[in-house]
Design a protein around this motif. Structure first.
Motif, short mmCIF file in Angstrom:
data_model
loop_
_atom_site.label_atom_id
_atom_site.label_comp_id
_atom_site.label_asym_id
_atom_site.label_seq_id
_atom_site.Cartn_x
_atom_site.Cartn_y
_atom_site.Cartn_z
N GLY A 1 -2.71 -14.45 -7.11
CA GLY A 1 -2.58 -13.17 -7.86
C GLY A 1 -2.50 -11.96 -7.00
N ARG A 2 -1.99 -12.04 -5.83
CA ARG A 2 -1.87 -10.91 -5.00
C ARG A 2 -0.63 -10.36 -5.22
NH1 ARG A 2 -3.03 -14.61 -0.57
NH2 ARG A 2 -4.76 -14.12 0.53
N VAL A 3 -0.81 -8.82 -5.28
CA VAL A 3 0.33 -7.93 -5.77
C VAL A 3 1.51 -7.86 -4.69
CG1 VAL A 3 1.02 -5.67 -6.29
CG2 VAL A 3 -0.89 -6.69 -7.31
N THR A 4 2.59 -8.10 -4.76
CA THR A 4 3.77 -8.16 -3.62
C THR A 4 4.61 -6.54 -3.98
OG1 THR A 4 5.29 -9.19 -5.04
CG2 THR A 4 4.04 -10.64 -3.83
N LYS A 5 5.43 -6.50 -2.92
CA LYS A 5 6.20 -5.07 -2.96
C LYS A 5 7.12 -5.36 -4.15
CE LYS A 5 9.46 -2.46 -0.30
NZ LYS A 5 10.30 -2.10 0.89
N GLU A 6 7.54 -6.63 -4.49
CA GLU A 6 8.52 -6.64 -5.52
C GLU A 6 7.94 -6.56 -6.86
OE1 GLU A 6 8.12 -8.73 -2.93
OE2 GLU A 6 10.15 -8.33 -1.89
N ARG B 1 0.65 -1.16 -0.01
CA ARG B 1 0.05 -0.02 -0.06
C ARG B 1 0.74 1.24 -0.07
NH1 ARG B 1 -3.10 -3.24 3.73
NH2 ARG B 1 -2.46 -2.13 5.48
N LYS B 2 1.91 1.25 0.71
CA LYS B 2 2.80 2.18 0.75
C LYS B 2 3.59 2.77 -0.59
CE LYS B 2 6.87 4.18 3.43
NZ LYS B 2 7.81 3.87 4.41
N ALA B 3 4.04 1.48 -1.13
CA ALA B 3 4.76 1.60 -2.58
C ALA B 3 3.93 2.18 -3.30
CB ALA B 3 5.30 0.30 -2.85
N VAL B 4 2.69 1.59 -3.47
CA VAL B 4 1.53 2.09 -4.65
C VAL B 4 1.12 3.60 -4.27
CG1 VAL B 4 -0.86 1.89 -5.25
CG2 VAL B 4 0.57 -0.19 -4.98
N THR B 5 1.04 4.01 -3.22
CA THR B 5 0.71 5.31 -2.75
C THR B 5 1.79 6.43 -3.10
OG1 THR B 5 -0.81 4.49 -1.16
CG2 THR B 5 0.02 6.98 -0.89
N GLU B 6 3.10 5.92 -2.70
CA GLU B 6 4.46 6.82 -3.11
C GLU B 6 4.42 7.12 -4.52
OE1 GLU B 6 7.51 5.04 -1.03
OE2 GLU B 6 6.71 6.04 1.07
N ASN B 7 4.22 6.11 -5.47
CA ASN B 7 4.47 5.93 -6.78
C ASN B 7 3.26 6.18 -7.55
OD1 ASN B 7 7.52 4.74 -7.19
ND2 ASN B 7 6.68 3.60 -5.48
N ASN B 8 2.26 6.60 -6.95
CA ASN B 8 0.87 7.01 -7.55
C ASN B 8 0.61 6.08 -8.77
OD1 ASN B 8 -1.18 8.55 -8.17
ND2 ASN B 8 -0.16 9.94 -9.79
N ILE B 9 0.44 4.82 -8.29
CA ILE B 9 0.21 3.63 -9.25
C ILE B 9 -1.41 3.12 -9.09
CG2 ILE B 9 1.02 1.33 -9.94
CD1 ILE B 9 3.63 2.27 -9.21
N ASN B 10 -1.97 2.65 -9.99
CA ASN B 10 -3.12 2.00 -9.88
C ASN B 10 -3.03 0.51 -9.72
OD1 ASN B 10 -5.52 0.72 -9.87
ND2 ASN B 10 -6.46 1.87 -11.78
N PRO B 11 -3.26 -0.36 -8.69
CA PRO B 11 -2.92 -1.74 -8.50
C PRO B 11 -3.46 -2.24 -9.63
CG PRO B 11 -3.62 -0.70 -6.27
CD PRO B 11 -3.74 0.40 -7.27
N ALA B 12 -4.59 -1.95 -10.24
CA ALA B 12 -5.00 -2.76 -11.50
C ALA B 12 -3.93 -2.90 -12.52
CB ALA B 12 -6.21 -2.12 -11.75
N ASP B 13 -3.00 -1.80 -12.59
CA ASP B 13 -2.00 -2.20 -13.68
C ASP B 13 -0.97 -2.88 -13.33
OD1 ASP B 13 -3.45 -0.24 -14.82
OD2 ASP B 13 -2.37 1.42 -14.03
N ILE B 14 -0.71 -3.41 -12.07
CA ILE B 14 0.21 -4.34 -11.71
C ILE B 14 -0.26 -5.92 -11.84
CG2 ILE B 14 2.02 -4.86 -9.94
CD1 ILE B 14 1.51 -2.09 -8.96
#
Length: 415
Positions: free
Chosen positions: A149-154, A129-142
């Protein structure tokens, strides 16, 4: 009622473990004693079960995280109900939330091809959550590589670092990639903690011992004839088949009595002579090589040996072996013959000073009383630590074992 789900208390020989898998998701209802997660140590895989009926409310340690003995893994609501589902037509309340059809396929099993496959915020770890917020990324794009299918920090880091493709360039489809001519595919998979531990022990054995191997061969016809004559009666009386391993375990036990140095172990500069006979039987499992131990084999009959070996084999296959099952051992037997090995050099299992390798039974022409006879023969290999065991003792031990197997009556008559 909120309850902390903690890692099992590890034995003194186990420093920590790794969360191998979560079998339940946040918000999912579970029954008492259902398996929530697997904790892998360098010896065994331990199961973490639900203490009562309830709901898993949060996960503190994600898959791949290192955990200490008794450390909190998750939060659990005993007696709680599963999280209510969101109607299929309703927009998720949180950006990047997972559609209800993916969270619970039973609620809405029909998912349009265009339905977004994103991860809910509650399923994301704090680091994600922190990495997504800091980089202004939509989790749907990862594209998530975690379980389910969980998104990891890596995944987030890789997404940020990846070069952005030109808008007009169409990404190759999975079909096109899989059918590419001359494709050279590689897959990188981290070693499990168990396999890492096995690798360390094997490397240590080859580097820290003066290992030497002596060979011999044994005629298996007497045992095969005995199994053919009494196998059915044995199985009917004892409820288990009469195998070859029980004969070797009993023959090894008798040979160990006659050559105590082979049943000893090294502890620093001390030689420890064991007044009992605990024989480990090497078993191959999906997670790696394990060596459960048969205790007090001198007090077992053939049927008890066979039953214990079958029980250990089942536990190894199902990942149910406990640390106590593999602790100790004064001697080890490894049977590479079940995989077709004709001859090999087994590696010591420290601190033990010897290991017996069994191999494939092969029909070979042998000279018997001046005549050439076709017999079922097996090569035997005894690896031993030459610091502790002299060549004379090692060879004599193996010859004694060979004689006992070739004439099982010697075992019955104590000759």
């Amino acid at each position: 009622m909120a309850t902390e789900i903690k890692a099992p208390v590890f034995p003194e020989s186990v420093a920590d473990g790794t969360v191998a898998a979560w079998h339940k998701k946040v918000g999912e209802a579970v029954k008492r004693d259902e398996v929530l997660a697997d904790i892998e140590t360098d010896k065994v895989v331990l199961e973490v079960v639900a203490p009562a009926d309830g709901v898993l409310t949060s996960i503190v340690k994600n898959e791949g995280d290192t955990v200490l003995s008794g450390e909190v893994l998750a939060q659990f609501d005993a007696g709680g109900a599963a999280a209510p589902s969101i109607p299929a037509h309703q927009e998720p309340a949180q950006a990047g939330a997972m559609p209800i059809s993916e969270r619970d396929p039973a609620v809405n099993p029909v998912v349009p091809d265009s339905a977004p496959q994103t991860q809910s915020a509650q399923d994301q770890s704090p680091a994600v959550r922190k990495a997504v917020t800091e980089n202004n990324i939509n989790p749907a794009d990862i594209e998530g590589s975690g379980r389910g299918g969980r998104v990891t920090k890596e995944d987030v880091v890789a997404h940020v670092a990846a070069p952005k493709a030109a808008p007009a360039a169409a990404a190759p489809t999975a079909t096109a990639v899989s059918l590419a001519v001359g494709e050279r595919v590689e897959k990188r998979v981290p070693m499990t903690r168990l396999r890492q531990r096995v690798a360390q022990r094997l490397l240590s054995a080859s580097q820290d011992t003066a290992m030497l191997t002596t060979f011999n061969e044994v005629n298996m016809k007497p045992i095969m004839d005995m199994r053919k004559a009494y196998g059915d009666r044995f199985e009917k009386r004892h409820g288990t088949r009469l195998g070859f391993m029980s004969f070797f375990v009993k023959a090894a036990t008798e040979a160990l009595k006659r050559f105590p140095a082979v049943n000893a172990s090294l502890d620093g500069n001390d030689i420890v002579y064991h007044g009992y006979y605990d024989i480990g039987v090497a078993v191959s499992s999906d997670r790696g090589l394990v060596v459960p131990v048969l205790r007090d084999t001198d007090r077992m009959n053939l049927a008890e040996v066979e039953k214990n070996i079958i029980d250990y084999g089942t536990k190894a296959r199902d990942g149910k072996l406990g640390i106590d099952d593999m602790t100790g051992g004064t001697f080890t037997i490894s049977n590479g013959g079940v995989f077709g090995s004709l001859l090999s050099t087994p590696i010591l299992n420290p601190p033990q000073t010897a290991i017996l390798g069994m191999h494939k039974i092969q029909q070979r022409p042998m000279a018997v009383d001046g005549q050439v006879v076709i017999l079922p023969m097996m090569y035997l290999a005894l690896s031993y630590d030459h610091r502790m065991i002299d060549g004379k003792e090692a060879v004599s031990f193996l010859v004694t074992l060979k004689d006992l197997v070739e004439d099982p009556a010697l075992l019955l008559l104590d000759l």
